[in-house]
Design a protein around this motif. Structure first.
Motif, PDB file in Angstrom:
ATOM      1  N   ARG A   1       8.410   0.150   5.731  1.00  0.00           N
ATOM      2  CA  ARG A   1       8.229   1.313   4.876  1.00  0.00           C
ATOM      3  C   ARG A   1       9.529   1.692   4.198  1.00  0.00           C
ATOM      4  O   ARG A   1      10.597   1.662   4.801  1.00  0.00           O
ATOM      5  CB  ARG A   1       7.735   2.514   5.702  1.00  0.00           C
TER       6      ARG A   1
ATOM      7  N   LYS B   1      -7.488  -1.366  -0.549  1.00  0.00           N
ATOM      8  CA  LYS B   1      -6.371  -0.714   0.122  1.00  0.00           C
ATOM      9  C   LYS B   1      -5.116  -1.562  -0.076  1.00  0.00           C
ATOM     10  O   LYS B   1      -4.340  -1.323  -0.994  1.00  0.00           O
ATOM     11  CB  LYS B   1      -6.666  -0.573   1.618  1.00  0.00           C
ATOM     12  N   TRP B   2      -4.935  -2.539   0.791  1.00  0.00           N
ATOM     13  CA  TRP B   2      -3.758  -3.400   0.734  1.00  0.00           C
ATOM     14  C   TRP B   2      -3.885  -4.371  -0.428  1.00  0.00           C
ATOM     15  O   TRP B   2      -4.879  -5.062  -0.567  1.00  0.00           O
ATOM     16  CB  TRP B   2      -3.607  -4.164   2.050  1.00  0.00           C
TER      17      TRP B   2
ATOM     18  N   TYR C   1       1.300   8.691  10.647  1.00  0.00           N
ATOM     19  CA  TYR C   1       0.901   7.300  10.411  1.00  0.00           C
ATOM     20  C   TYR C   1       1.775   6.361  11.244  1.00  0.00           C
ATOM     21  O   TYR C   1       1.279   5.430  11.883  1.00  0.00           O
ATOM     22  CB  TYR C   1       1.019   6.980   8.926  1.00  0.00           C
TER      23      TYR C   1
ATOM     24  N   SER D   1      -7.233   5.831   6.479  1.00  0.00           N
ATOM     25  CA  SER D   1      -7.456   6.252   5.087  1.00  0.00           C
ATOM     26  C   SER D   1      -7.021   7.688   4.837  1.00  0.00           C
ATOM     27  O   SER D   1      -6.716   8.048   3.696  1.00  0.00           O
ATOM     28  CB  SER D   1      -8.930   6.086   4.717  1.00  0.00           C
TER      29      SER D   1
ATOM     30  N   GLN E   1      -3.431   7.133   3.706  1.00  0.00           N
ATOM     31  CA  GLN E   1      -3.159   6.138   2.678  1.00  0.00           C
ATOM     32  C   GLN E   1      -3.669   6.581   1.307  1.00  0.00           C
ATOM     33  O   GLN E   1      -4.596   7.376   1.205  1.00  0.00           O
ATOM     34  CB  GLN E   1      -3.837   4.810   3.052  1.00  0.00           C
TER      35      GLN E   1
ATOM     36  N   LEU F   1       0.871  -1.178   0.000  1.00  0.00           N
ATOM     37  CA  LEU F   1       0.000   0.000   0.000  1.00  0.00           C
ATOM     38  C   LEU F   1       0.904   1.223   0.000  1.00  0.00           C
ATOM     39  O   LEU F   1       2.029   1.169   0.492  1.00  0.00           O
ATOM     40  CB  LEU F   1      -0.869  -0.004   1.267  1.00  0.00           C
ATOM     41  N   ASP F   2       0.427   2.323  -0.544  1.00  0.00           N
ATOM     42  CA  ASP F   2       1.175   3.585  -0.491  1.00  0.00           C
ATOM     43  C   ASP F   2       0.561   4.528   0.527  1.00  0.00           C
ATOM     44  O   ASP F   2      -0.649   4.502   0.770  1.00  0.00           O
ATOM     45  CB  ASP F   2       1.181   4.268  -1.864  1.00  0.00           C
ATOM     46  N   LEU F   3       1.414   5.364   1.086  1.00  0.00           N
ATOM     47  CA  LEU F   3       0.971   6.481   1.906  1.00  0.00           C
ATOM     48  C   LEU F   3       0.995   7.736   1.044  1.00  0.00           C
ATOM     49  O   LEU F   3       1.698   7.800   0.034  1.00  0.00           O
ATOM     50  CB  LEU F   3       1.899   6.672   3.111  1.00  0.00           C
TER      51      LEU F   3
END
Length: 118
Positions: A49, A101-102, A20, A87, A90, A8-10
């Motif tokens: 990350r 999401k993931w 986060y 969210s 993300q 997933l990206d932030l």
């Protein structure tokens, strides 16, 4: 037991990324979220990350059912509140399905499979 890996990206914002990470420290993560993870049969979970990309590793037991976990999470007000909060930090991967999401990652190498060649 098996391992699952998801990505997933932030949002690419240093302040949001720091916030986060703060929410994921043991003293800030909500106990209901931890309970929902454990109750689903997830034995271990780690998030890594680099930049704004996250990779989650989960070791799951044979009873783990992602659809049952999703249903249980949908029925939990507290887990839904956590998901809404997360969210805000993300953003979906460009190839994620609508609302996803993931995103599960595909294993392309396993060192254990190389032992036969020795």
């Amino acid at each position: 037991m098996s391992w699952q890996c998801l990505a997933l990206d932030l949002r690419d914002d240093a302040a949001l990324i720091a916030e986060y990470e703060r929410w994921h420290r043991a003293e800030f993560i909500w106990p209901e979220v931890v309970a929902s993870i454990r109750d689903a049969g997830i034995l271990e979970m780690q998030i890594f990350r680099t930049g704004n990309r996250l990779v989650m590793l989960m070791r799951v037991g044979p009873e783990f059912d992602p659809e049952a976990k999703a249903a249980a999470d949908a029925a939990s007000e507290r887990v839904q509140a956590w998901e809404a909060l997360m969210s805000t930090f993300q953003q979906p991967l460009p190839w994620a399905a609508e609302g996803q999401k993931w995103v599960p990652m595909q294993r392309i190498f396993d060192l254990g499979g190389c032992e036969a060649g020795r």
